[in-house]
Design an enzyme around this catalytic site. Structure first.
Site, short mmCIF file in Angstrom:
data_model
loop_
_atom_site.label_atom_id
_atom_site.label_comp_id
_atom_site.label_asym_id
_atom_site.label_seq_id
_atom_site.Cartn_x
_atom_site.Cartn_y
_atom_site.Cartn_z
N ARG A 224 0.86 -1.19 0.00
CA ARG A 224 0.00 0.00 0.00
C ARG A 224 0.90 1.24 0.00
O ARG A 224 1.97 1.24 0.62
CB ARG A 224 -0.90 0.02 1.25
CG ARG A 224 -2.04 -0.99 1.22
CD ARG A 224 -3.11 -0.63 0.18
NE ARG A 224 -4.25 -1.55 0.20
CZ ARG A 224 -4.40 -2.59 -0.63
NH1 ARG A 224 -3.49 -2.88 -1.53
NH2 ARG A 224 -5.49 -3.35 -0.55
N HIS A 272 -0.97 0.29 -9.76
CA HIS A 272 -1.62 -0.68 -8.85
C HIS A 272 -2.12 -1.90 -9.63
O HIS A 272 -3.32 -2.17 -9.69
CB HIS A 272 -2.78 -0.01 -8.08
CG HIS A 272 -3.17 -0.78 -6.85
ND1 HIS A 272 -3.58 -0.19 -5.68
CD2 HIS A 272 -3.24 -2.12 -6.61
CE1 HIS A 272 -3.87 -1.11 -4.78
NE2 HIS A 272 -3.66 -2.30 -5.32
#
Ligand code: NAP
Ligand code: GLV
Length: 309
Positions: A224, A272
């Site tokens: 993250r 991502h």
């Protein structure tokens, strides 16, 4: 059994079709405000309104591995939160991390640039024994990545919350807990982050930790964005302490156009995408768990809210 589907950034129809085909007895529907109460929900980034309107849910299946965003919402204590475990993500993650580290270790990036200039440019081979890789997080994904790196004969260190006595059998050097972190970091020439984002792990890739890596270390963050203190990473890249970084996740996504990561010559970034949710694998896993849960069996992947993962 009534199942509500509520995912903000995916086309719902194929999911609804897949869930209906696998669970013909269930009433599977796309959640709309004011919808009747469901027993189970399949979600990704649902709005708070969904949870407020469905307080009776027995289980919430997250169609991702990380639950940090879900845990920021108000979810009744009696609702079990279940995350995806692998479901086709581990192989993708292993490919991504091995690609990033091998590209750096074998200097394929430098060779590509030389080829573009029309140069036949040999590089002196690097010693594999000087390139120990550390993997932060030895869970479903971290362990698979560590095992893939071992296939290329890199020495691999892993760091987790709880001790992993089985790690030696996997060919890994395992370290556990905060007290072991400095020893772990001091041995790594490359660091891969595969931790869940929790109150304990937020900002873990800071100046303080990154400067404990060996000089010229390489960083890969696939967990993250909030694990990284952006300005500390940039400062250590600019000072030369870090050789480079591959980043797949960011504090703000999409990464804003003005962010310096876009233009940094030693940062490779991707949107991502290191391990995507695979619909068929995910539906198969969720349906299997629903069936086990209906038989009264314990299921894995239930999130411990105290730990945050
Ligand atoms: P997991 O199975 O829950 O593994 C988490 C690992 O982190 C475990 O080994 C755990 O230790 C360790 N850990 C957690 N808190 C720690 C702490 N305070 N100190 C030391 N170790 C700690 O999770 P996973 O399925 O491997 O997924 C990891 C993360 O990857 C997800 O949470 C998500 O954020 C990210 N992800 C990213 C993508 C992408 O496309 N970029 C895709 C999927 C997942 P224990 O083993 O001792 O519990
Ligand atoms: C993706 O980032 C996931 O957590 O599955």
């Amino acid at each position: 059994m009534r199942i509500a589907f509520c995912c903000t950034d995916t086309r719902p129809e194929p999911w609804l079709e897949g869930l209906r085909a696998a669970l013909p007895q269930a009433d599977v529907s796309l959640w709309q405000p004011g919808a009747p109460p469901a027993d189970i929900a399949v979600v990704w980034a649902p709005p708070q309104q969904f949870l407020d309107e469905q307080p009776q849910l027995k289980a919430l299946f997250n169609i991702g591995a990380g639950v940090d965003a879900l845990l920021r919402l108000r979810i009744p204590e009696h609702t079990a939160i279940v995350r995806l475990e692998d479901a086709g993500m581990a192989a993708q993650m292993a490919e991504y991390v091995c690609h990033a580290l091998i590209r750096h270790f074998r200097e394929f990036d430098v060779l590509e640039q030389a080829a573009q200039r029309g140069e036949w440019a040999y590089r002196k081979p690097r010693r594999r024994q000087d390139f120990a890789v550390g993997v932060l997080g030895l869970g479903v994904l971290g362990l698979r990545v560590a095992q893939a790196l071992r296939q290329f004969e890199f020495s691999v260190h892993g760091w987790s919350q709880s001790p992993k006595p089985e790690a030696a059998a996997w060919g890994l050097e395992a370290h556990a807990g905060w007290a072991a972190l400095p020893t772990f970091l001091s041995q790594c020439q490359a660091l891969v982050c595969l931790l869940p984002l929790t109150d304990q792990t937020r900002d873990i890739l800071s100046r303080d930790t990154l400067q404990q890596l060996r000089p010229g270390a390489y960083v890969v963050n696939v967990a993250r964005g909030a694990h990284v203190v952006d300005e500390d990473l940039l400062a250590l890249l600019d000072s030369g302490h870090l050789a480079g970084a591959t980043l797949d996740v960011f504090r703000t996504e999409p990464l804003p156009p003005e962010h310096p990561f876009w233009r940094h010559p030693r940062i490779t970034l991707t949107p991502h995408t290191s391990a995507r949710t695979l619909r068929d694998d995910s539906i198969e896993q969720i349906v299997g768990k629903i069936a086990a849960w209906q038989r009264g069996e314990a299921i894995s992947g239930v999130v411990d809210r105290e730990r945050g993962y």
